[in-house]
Design a protein around this motif. Structure first.
Motif, mmCIF file in Angstrom:
data_model
loop_
_atom_site.group_PDB
_atom_site.id
_atom_site.type_symbol
_atom_site.label_atom_id
_atom_site.label_comp_id
_atom_site.label_asym_id
_atom_site.label_seq_id
_atom_site.Cartn_x
_atom_site.Cartn_y
_atom_site.Cartn_z
ATOM 1 N N ALA A 181 0.829 -1.200 0.000
ATOM 2 C CA ALA A 181 0.000 0.000 0.000
ATOM 3 C C ALA A 181 0.868 1.258 0.000
ATOM 4 C CB ALA A 181 -0.925 -0.004 1.217
ATOM 5 N N LEU A 182 1.953 1.247 0.755
ATOM 6 C CA LEU A 182 2.856 2.397 0.797
ATOM 7 C C LEU A 182 3.530 2.609 -0.550
ATOM 8 C CD1 LEU A 182 4.150 4.575 2.611
ATOM 9 C CD2 LEU A 182 5.904 2.886 3.217
ATOM 10 N N ARG A 183 3.959 1.540 -1.167
ATOM 11 C CA ARG A 183 4.647 1.635 -2.449
ATOM 12 C C ARG A 183 3.739 2.208 -3.528
ATOM 13 N NH1 ARG A 183 10.068 0.552 -3.231
ATOM 14 N NH2 ARG A 183 9.379 2.239 -4.552
ATOM 15 N N ALA A 184 2.453 2.016 -3.396
ATOM 16 C CA ALA A 184 1.520 2.490 -4.413
ATOM 17 C C ALA A 184 1.522 4.011 -4.539
ATOM 18 C CB ALA A 184 0.106 1.998 -4.095
ATOM 19 N N VAL A 185 1.933 4.702 -3.474
ATOM 20 C CA VAL A 185 1.911 6.161 -3.518
ATOM 21 C C VAL A 185 3.304 6.788 -3.555
ATOM 22 C CG1 VAL A 185 -0.323 6.300 -2.386
ATOM 23 C CG2 VAL A 185 1.749 6.339 -0.981
ATOM 24 N N LEU A 186 4.344 6.003 -3.324
ATOM 25 C CA LEU A 186 5.709 6.530 -3.333
ATOM 26 C C LEU A 186 6.247 6.622 -4.754
ATOM 27 C CD1 LEU A 186 7.360 4.577 -0.375
ATOM 28 C CD2 LEU A 186 6.699 6.994 -0.414
ATOM 29 N N PRO A 187 7.208 7.508 -4.997
ATOM 30 C CA PRO A 187 7.875 7.507 -6.296
ATOM 31 C C PRO A 187 8.452 6.127 -6.592
ATOM 32 C CG PRO A 187 8.480 9.460 -5.044
ATOM 33 C CD PRO A 187 7.688 8.593 -4.113
ATOM 34 N N ALA A 188 8.350 5.694 -7.841
ATOM 35 C CA ALA A 188 8.727 4.330 -8.205
ATOM 36 C C ALA A 188 10.168 4.013 -7.869
ATOM 37 C CB ALA A 188 8.467 4.100 -9.692
ATOM 38 N N GLU A 189 11.046 5.022 -7.919
ATOM 39 C CA GLU A 189 12.475 4.777 -7.714
ATOM 40 C C GLU A 189 12.881 4.735 -6.246
ATOM 41 O OE1 GLU A 189 11.958 9.254 -8.016
ATOM 42 O OE2 GLU A 189 11.114 7.457 -8.956
ATOM 43 N N THR A 190 11.939 4.928 -5.326
ATOM 44 C CA THR A 190 12.269 4.985 -3.903
ATOM 45 C C THR A 190 12.742 3.629 -3.400
ATOM 46 O OG1 THR A 190 10.557 6.660 -3.573
ATOM 47 C CG2 THR A 190 11.419 5.568 -1.611
ATOM 48 N N ARG A 191 13.913 3.626 -2.753
ATOM 49 C CA ARG A 191 14.387 2.412 -2.095
ATOM 50 C C ARG A 191 13.656 2.273 -0.767
ATOM 51 N NH1 ARG A 191 18.886 5.162 -3.805
ATOM 52 N NH2 ARG A 191 20.366 4.081 -5.176
ATOM 53 N N VAL A 192 13.003 1.141 -0.554
ATOM 54 C CA VAL A 192 12.370 0.861 0.732
ATOM 55 C C VAL A 192 12.933 -0.455 1.253
ATOM 56 C CG1 VAL A 192 10.241 0.498 2.012
ATOM 57 C CG2 VAL A 192 10.251 2.049 0.041
ATOM 58 N N LEU A 193 13.587 -0.396 2.399
ATOM 59 C CA LEU A 193 14.124 -1.593 3.030
ATOM 60 C C LEU A 193 13.204 -2.015 4.171
ATOM 61 C CD1 LEU A 193 16.605 -0.443 1.491
ATOM 62 C CD2 LEU A 193 18.024 -1.355 3.341
ATOM 63 N N ALA A 194 12.821 -3.283 4.177
ATOM 64 C CA ALA A 194 12.004 -3.820 5.263
ATOM 65 C C ALA A 194 12.925 -4.247 6.396
ATOM 66 C CB ALA A 194 11.176 -5.004 4.771
ATOM 67 N N VAL A 195 12.631 -3.781 7.599
ATOM 68 C CA VAL A 195 13.490 -4.073 8.746
ATOM 69 C C VAL A 195 12.623 -4.525 9.916
ATOM 70 C CG1 VAL A 195 15.212 -3.181 10.351
ATOM 71 C CG2 VAL A 195 15.143 -2.327 7.993
ATOM 72 N N GLY A 196 12.900 -5.736 10.391
ATOM 73 C CA GLY A 196 12.155 -6.280 11.521
ATOM 74 C C GLY A 196 11.425 -7.554 11.165
ATOM 75 N N GLY A 197 11.936 -8.672 11.648
ATOM 76 C CA GLY A 197 11.246 -9.942 11.462
ATOM 77 C C GLY A 197 11.418 -10.608 10.111
ATOM 78 N N VAL A 198 12.358 -10.135 9.303
ATOM 79 C CA VAL A 198 12.560 -10.723 7.978
ATOM 80 C C VAL A 198 13.435 -11.963 8.092
ATOM 81 C CG1 VAL A 198 13.516 -10.347 5.682
ATOM 82 C CG2 VAL A 198 12.307 -8.494 6.849
ATOM 83 N N SER A 199 13.069 -13.016 7.382
ATOM 84 C CA SER A 199 13.846 -14.256 7.344
ATOM 85 C C SER A 199 14.076 -14.645 5.895
ATOM 86 C CB SER A 199 13.083 -15.378 8.060
ATOM 87 O OG SER A 199 11.940 -15.756 7.304
ATOM 88 N N PRO A 200 15.016 -15.568 5.641
ATOM 89 C CA PRO A 200 15.201 -16.030 4.253
ATOM 90 C C PRO A 200 13.916 -16.575 3.636
ATOM 91 C CG PRO A 200 17.045 -16.735 5.612
ATOM 92 C CD PRO A 200 16.025 -16.153 6.548
ATOM 93 N N GLU A 201 13.062 -17.159 4.480
ATOM 94 C CA GLU A 201 11.823 -17.748 3.976
ATOM 95 C C GLU A 201 10.781 -16.708 3.586
ATOM 96 O OE1 GLU A 201 14.296 -20.400 6.006
ATOM 97 O OE2 GLU A 201 13.296 -18.661 6.918
ATOM 98 N N THR A 202 10.844 -15.521 4.169
ATOM 99 C CA THR A 202 9.821 -14.504 3.895
ATOM 100 C C THR A 202 10.295 -13.425 2.928
ATOM 101 O OG1 THR A 202 10.482 -13.156 5.805
ATOM 102 C CG2 THR A 202 8.793 -14.838 6.172
ATOM 103 N N MET A 203 11.558 -13.456 2.537
ATOM 104 C CA MET A 203 12.082 -12.408 1.669
ATOM 105 C C MET A 203 11.322 -12.303 0.352
ATOM 106 S SD MET A 203 16.169 -12.900 2.424
ATOM 107 C CE MET A 203 16.737 -11.846 1.097
ATOM 108 N N GLY A 204 10.906 -13.431 -0.190
ATOM 109 C CA GLY A 204 10.186 -13.418 -1.461
ATOM 110 C C GLY A 204 8.878 -12.660 -1.375
ATOM 111 N N ASP A 205 8.137 -12.873 -0.292
ATOM 112 C CA ASP A 205 6.862 -12.165 -0.106
ATOM 113 C C ASP A 205 7.088 -10.657 -0.013
ATOM 114 O OD1 ASP A 205 5.512 -14.577 -0.084
ATOM 115 O OD2 ASP A 205 5.552 -14.739 2.107
ATOM 116 N N TRP A 206 8.134 -10.273 0.698
ATOM 117 C CA TRP A 206 8.437 -8.851 0.836
ATOM 118 C C TRP A 206 8.845 -8.238 -0.495
ATOM 119 C CZ3 TRP A 206 7.110 -5.774 4.595
ATOM 120 C CH2 TRP A 206 6.898 -6.299 5.883
#
Length: 208
Positions: free
Chosen positions: A144-169
């Motif tokens: 939802a956040l990405r839908a309104v941000l400029p397309a080139e914006t780097r967004v890093l997810a931080v907190g609770g990320v695992s190798p198994e969930t990286m694909g979903d993110w």
């Protein structure tokens, strides 16, 4: 490669080394870089963090971008620069910290959680955004956040990320990840950290 943003784009996984001591900084940094990491963060609430940053810069600063996390003030930002750090990451959005970071020629990744914070951070000059705490927002929140941000914006997810969930993110629009406790806990050996790091790097490359 000397451009820290180019390093980040090459492998946008930030190692969050909370609790690291100066005595372990060089060996842990070497293990992470050997595994493929190019972005190393020492949170400022670690023991003698500026000394750890200096030692890590000396050891791997020609192969990775080293900096600080939990940077809360302009004064702390200046101290990171004096220690040789080139990356300033914060848990929240402080426009003064972002402006000082950019004035010093460093990479700015402030923490945001809402569209308001995200746009304020970008207006202040942030190079990218740290979605934190990501486990509360979830991939749906990022999408939802990405839908309104400029397309080139780097967004890093931080907190609770695992190798198994990286694909979903990544499907939700994450450009990279900050990885803390799943990668490093205070007192971990360089060998253990290197093995965990390789798992994350392999997962990233497989998904990409």
């Amino acid at each position: 490669m000397t451009d820290p943003l180019a390093w980040m784009d090459e492998l946008p996984l930030v190692a969050i080394l909370r609790g690291l001591t100066p005595e372990d900084a060089a060996s842990v940094g070497e293990a992470l870089v050997e595994a493929g990491f190019r972005c190393l963060e020492v949170p400022l609430n670690s023991p003698r963090p500026l000394e750890s940053i200096s030692r890590m810069v000396e050891a791997v600063g020609d192969r990775a971008v080293v900096g600080a996390g939990t940077v809360l003030t302009v004064e702390a930002t200046r101290a990171v620069a004096q220690a040789g750090g080139r990356l300033v990451i914060s848990p929240g959005m402080d426009a003064a910290v972002i402006r000082e970071t950019k004035a010093l020629g460093l990479v700015s990744l402030p923490g945001v959680f809402t569209p308001t914070e995200a746009f304020q951070a970008l207006a202040a000059g942030a190079d990218g955004l740290k979605l934190f705490p990501a486990e509360i927002a979830g991939p749906a929140g990022l999408k939802a956040l990405r839908a309104v941000l400029p397309a080139e914006t780097r967004v890093l997810a931080v907190g609770g990320v695992s190798p198994e969930t990286m694909g979903d993110w990544m499907q939700a629009g994450a450009a990279g990840f900050g990885i803390g406790g799943a990668l490093y806990k205070a007192g971990d050996s360089a060998a253990v950290v290197g093995e965990r790091a390789r798992t994350f790097v392999e997962a990233w490359r497989r998904i990409r």
